[in-house]
Design an enzyme around this catalytic site. Structure first.
Site, PDB file in Angstrom:
ATOM      1  CG  ASP A 103      -4.565  -3.612   3.266  1.00  0.00           C
ATOM      2  OD1 ASP A 103      -4.784  -3.410   2.062  1.00  0.00           O
ATOM      3  OD2 ASP A 103      -4.190  -2.721   4.047  1.00  0.00           O
ATOM      4  CG  ASN A 121      18.496 -42.623   6.317  1.00  0.00           C
ATOM      5  OD1 ASN A 121      18.973 -42.004   5.381  1.00  0.00           O
ATOM      6  ND2 ASN A 121      17.233 -42.507   6.704  1.00  0.00           N
ATOM      7  CG  ASP A 171      -0.287   0.020   2.532  1.00  0.00           C
ATOM      8  OD1 ASP A 171       0.951  -0.010   2.565  1.00  0.00           O
ATOM      9  OD2 ASP A 171      -0.995   0.078   3.555  1.00  0.00           O
ATOM     10  CG  ASN A 221      23.665 -44.779  -0.197  1.00  0.00           C
ATOM     11  OD1 ASN A 221      24.801 -44.826  -0.675  1.00  0.00           O
ATOM     12  ND2 ASN A 221      23.373 -44.089   0.890  1.00  0.00           N
TER      13      ASN A 221
END
Length: 842
Positions: free
Chosen positions: A594, A683, A328, A658
């Site tokens: 708004d 992992n 604005d 992998n």
């Protein structure tokens, strides 16, 4: 009764009354009850219970969430409950954040409704009574006075000196004057002076009006509905969802291939199934929600030190991908305070005398003090202390001017200021630079041209006139005649000094700024001209927007710099159009009007001084309307997004490599290349250094432009780096098999090579520069070194037998070391190739 009320502001009072089958005497109780049944209560949203349980369950519907949930259950099933518990905890935290985010939408709606009073005065059964606002129906006659909340959308029947603050809907800097006039059907909301709207309030004056629209059909009701709607997925959320689909597809393909190969070779069904399930778990980036949350939380803490509060964590990543900022005008591009720009005499030159007259009039008037009077009172004008007040004629809508009678050195002077045409109509003379009187007929055309010129430049212009008057005679209305036109007072909300450089800085960082304002086109164009960074010629009004289809607006919105005279629904439509062009869009606003646009944008930004409902609808709340703070938020967002992309590229590339290796080696090895527990351990350990990516340093070029999801580039890099990793895995396989190693040594050697290579390549993939030229955070280096040490020492600990590891012969260690160096160099070369061919890393 006709119920179509489109363009009701273009109706006369009589036509409006007939349209809703009403009279100036109001409704009877029976009519009101019937209409309440027909139209329903005058509320913007229904009072249904909020489905909190259903909302909570919806948080685990995304592909990533489902994949993580499946991985957690598989981890527990294959004998690793700790891994499963960690994944579930991560999923719970991530889902809780999303749940709280959607609760905010409910709070925003309640905040909007809290803006409304509970009772209003209406004419029922021949008398004025106060009734609850939800009971007001179309056809009711309402009474409005100073301080009244407007209960519905109404057509004015009669008004006296009525000023209404409708900034909640239009964002206007000035209260709006309302009159019983008929306006054009195509008039935007800001120009509908014969109507008053729900959610606004009366500043001064009084009026009676007929109710035409109630509840959800009001302008305020539409705004509430916009806030109540579930906002569209942001750029970041869409990207995470697409990433989930990509990982699901890859994991499913690998799992099917692994099952087919191992079952085809006649391997034990249970071992094969557990091995395949472990592969699926290994493919899942279990730490992704944790990495994202940690990275964004650190960004939020840094922004908090700059007085920017993040209300939705993922908005930090979203703002990093913003390409268009819609803001604005008031308080962002301008100071947000109306000031006197210049006092101009009848010769078109600046005049201190006219400034003195304007100051004296504002100083001594006792009626409603508007922002123009406040601006004049802020002045320090020499000579004002010599004047004393004798009498006053207050402002009214008929005259549209205000006069004060002052005494100075025994002489009386009337000073009048007000609307140009009304002041000019009472003048017989104008004042030349020598303070001599000239017949107004000789200067009328010039003065009118000057007024038009100033108005077209975006100034709010009022006129000033004077006249000598006996100090001992009271001031009467007919004394406002034969006056001398003195000049003009031109007001403006001046540009914010820092706005020009801030807009240019945003543009240097790849963000295009657009002004979206409810103010008129002339004011918006003037501000753009003064800033010099937005084109005044690239302007579109709300009326012009209404004439465009969605497809046409989608094209035009990208070309336009300034949107003026726009209402709440038009703002929301502008944001939707820009987003539909695949642009990351942020919206900065602080008014209730708004709220819908804030919810629709990828990132809604408000300020601390905004009303609570608007702040509830925003994702980020700035301590002040300062674009420099916003730029810091953009840079912080790109840093967070960049570090998130690092983890995604590193984890998915390693996991794909992998999986390709594991599935491929199954073709020529008569044993499982890694045990299920070893895959899960690999992992977990490889993710430890990645946890510190949230605080990793980011190369300057990464924050110089918007960062956005690009699934093609992510999948391309994932398979390129994964393929490089797989090639060196196969070289490792070949070397280990050539040495005649046992199954335990083979698994240990590949575990070591796979884990250390994944940690080392992290340093390559985390930057688009040569890895030795990009600073690395100390924590990341420390954790990487620690994991490598654990990988080397693990086969020599008491846990080795339980995990299926064996001690490595020295030749195996040497071969693995050589291959690791080659892998690091090859990954760096792959990065250069990707950069040359259109992909350059995170």
């Amino acid at each position: 009764m006709v119920t179509s009320l489109s363009s009701w502001w273009a109706l006369s009072p009589g036509e409006a009354l007939r349209l809703v089958d009403a009279t100036p005497q109001g409704l009877s109780s029976r009519q009101a009850r019937e209409r309440l049944i027909t139209f329903g209560p005058n509320v913007s949203v229904s009072r249904r219970s909020f489905p909190r349980l259903r909302l909570a369950l919806q948080q685990v519907r995304s592909p990533i969430s489902l994949l993580l949930l499946f991985s957690a259950l598989l981890s527990a099933w294959v004998g690793d409950p700790v891994e499963g518990s960690i994944i579930l905890a991560i999923l719970l935290v991530s889902s809780s954040l999303s749940y709280l985010q959607e609760l905010r939408a409910h709070d925003a709606v309640q905040g909007l409704l809290a803006q409304l009073q509970h009772r209003s005065e209406v004419f029922r059964e021949g008398s004025w009574v106060k009734i609850p606002i939800p009971e007001i129906v179309p056809g009711d006659i309402v009474s409005l006075s100073a301080g009244s909340q407007v209960p519905a959308d109404c057509r004015i029947l009669h008004a006296t000196d009525l000023f209404v603050d409708q900034s909640a809907l239009t964002g206007e800097s000035f209260p709006s004057a309302k009159e019983d006039l008929v306006v054009s059907a195509c008039s935007p909301l800001i120009q509908r002076i014969d109507g008053v709207f729900a959610g606004t309030h009366v500043i001064s004056g009084r009026a009676t009006a007929v109710v035409l629209r109630t509840g959800r059909l009001t302008e305020f009701g539409r705004l509430v509905q916009a806030v109540a709607r579930t906002p569209p997925l942001t750029e970041f959320q869409v990207g995470v969802r697409h990433l989930g689909y990509l990982l699901l597809e890859v994991a499913a393909a690998m799992a099917i291939l692994s099952l087919a190969i191992n079952i085809g070779y006649g391997r034990p069904t249970l071992d094969t199934l557990l091995f395949t399930l472990a592969l699926v778990v290994g493919m899942t980036p279990q730490l992704l929600p944790a990495i994202v949350t940690t990275t964004l939380a650190q960004g939020a803490r840094r922004l908090a030190t700059r007085r920017a509060i993040v209300r939705r964590l993922s908005s930090i990543a979203d703002i990093g991908g913003v390409k268009i900022l819609c803001t604005d005008k008031t308080g962002t591009l301008t100071r947000g305070v109306v000031t006197l720009d210049s006092a101009i005499g009848c010769d078109g030159q600046k005049s201190e005398q006219v400034k003195l007259y304007g100051y004296l009039n504002a100083l001594h008037e006792t009626g409603y003090a508007n922002v123009l009077d406040n601006a004049l009172r802020e002045l320090r004008v020499p000579g004002a202390e010599e004047y004393g007040k004798l009498d006053e004629l207050p402002y009214d809508f008929t005259r549209k001017r205000l006069s004060v009678l002052l005494r100075c050195r025994g002489e009386g002077t009337i000073i009048t200021k007000g609307a140009y045409r009304e002041v000019l109509s009472i003048c017989a003379w104008s004042m030349n630079p020598d303070h001599h009187r000239v017949p107004i007929s000789e200067t009328r055309d010039y003065l009118s041209a000057r007024f038009q010129e100033l108005s077209a430049e975006g100034y709010r212009v009022i006129a000033v006139a004077i006249k000598t008057h006996p100090p001992d005679c009271p001031l009467r209305h007919d004394d406002e005649s034969n006056m001398v036109f003195a000049g003009f007072l031109a007001f403006l909300d001046p540009p914010e000094e820092t706005a020009i450089e801030s807009v240019r800085a945003l543009e240097r960082h790849g963000i295009q700024c657009k002004m979206v304002t409810g103010d008129n086109r002339f004011v918006a164009s003037k501000v753009a001209s003064q800033l010099g960074v937005l084109s005044p010629c690239s302007l579109m009004t709300g009326s012009e927007i209404d004439l465009l289809t969605d497809e046409a607006l989608r094209v035009k919105a990208l070309e336009i710099d300034i949107f003026a005279e726009v209402g709440p629904n038009q703002k929301e439509r502008i944001i939707r159009s820009l987003r539909s062009t695949n642009q990351g869009v942020a919206y900065l606003g602080d008014g209730i009007n708004d709220a819908g646009a804030l919810r629709t944008a990828d990132v809604g930004i408000s300020v601390e001084s905004a009303v609570d409902a608007t702040k509830e609808a925003a994702d980020i709340v700035l301590g002040t309307k300062n674009l420099n703070v916003l730029l810091e938020a953009v840079i912080e967002g790109r840093r967070a997004f960049g570090n998130t992309l690092k983890y995604i590229l590193i984890s998915t590339s390693a996991n794909v490599g992998n999986m390709l290796s594991v599935v491929g080696v199954s073709l020529f090895a008569d044993f499982l290349p890694l045990l299920p527990t070893q895959i899960l351990l690999l992992n977990v350990l490889s993710d430890l250094p990645a946890m510190s990516l949230a605080a990793d340093t980011v190369d300057p070029e990464m924050v110089a432009k918007p960062l956005r999801w690009n699934m093609k580039l992510i999948s391309r890099e994932m398979f390129v780096y994964g393929s490089v990793s797989s090639v060196f895995d196969y070289l490792t396989f070949g070397a280990l098999l050539a040495m005649g190693t046992s199954a335990a040594v083979f698994r240990t050697g590949w575990f070591l090579e796979s884990l250390v290579s994944e940690v080392c390549v992290l340093l390559v993939i985390r930057t688009s520069r040569p890895f030795w030229r990009s600073p690395v955070s100390g924590t990341l280096l420390l954790l990487s070194a620690l994991v490598c040490v654990v990988a080397v020492l693990l086969p020599y600990t008491s846990l080795a037998d339980d995990l299926g590891f064996a001690r490595l012969p020295a030749p195996c260690v040497a071969v693995i070391a050589v291959l690791l160096v080659g892998y690091l160099g090859s990954s760096e070369r792959a990065k250069v190739w990707l950069r040359v061919n259109g992909a350059s890393g995170p």
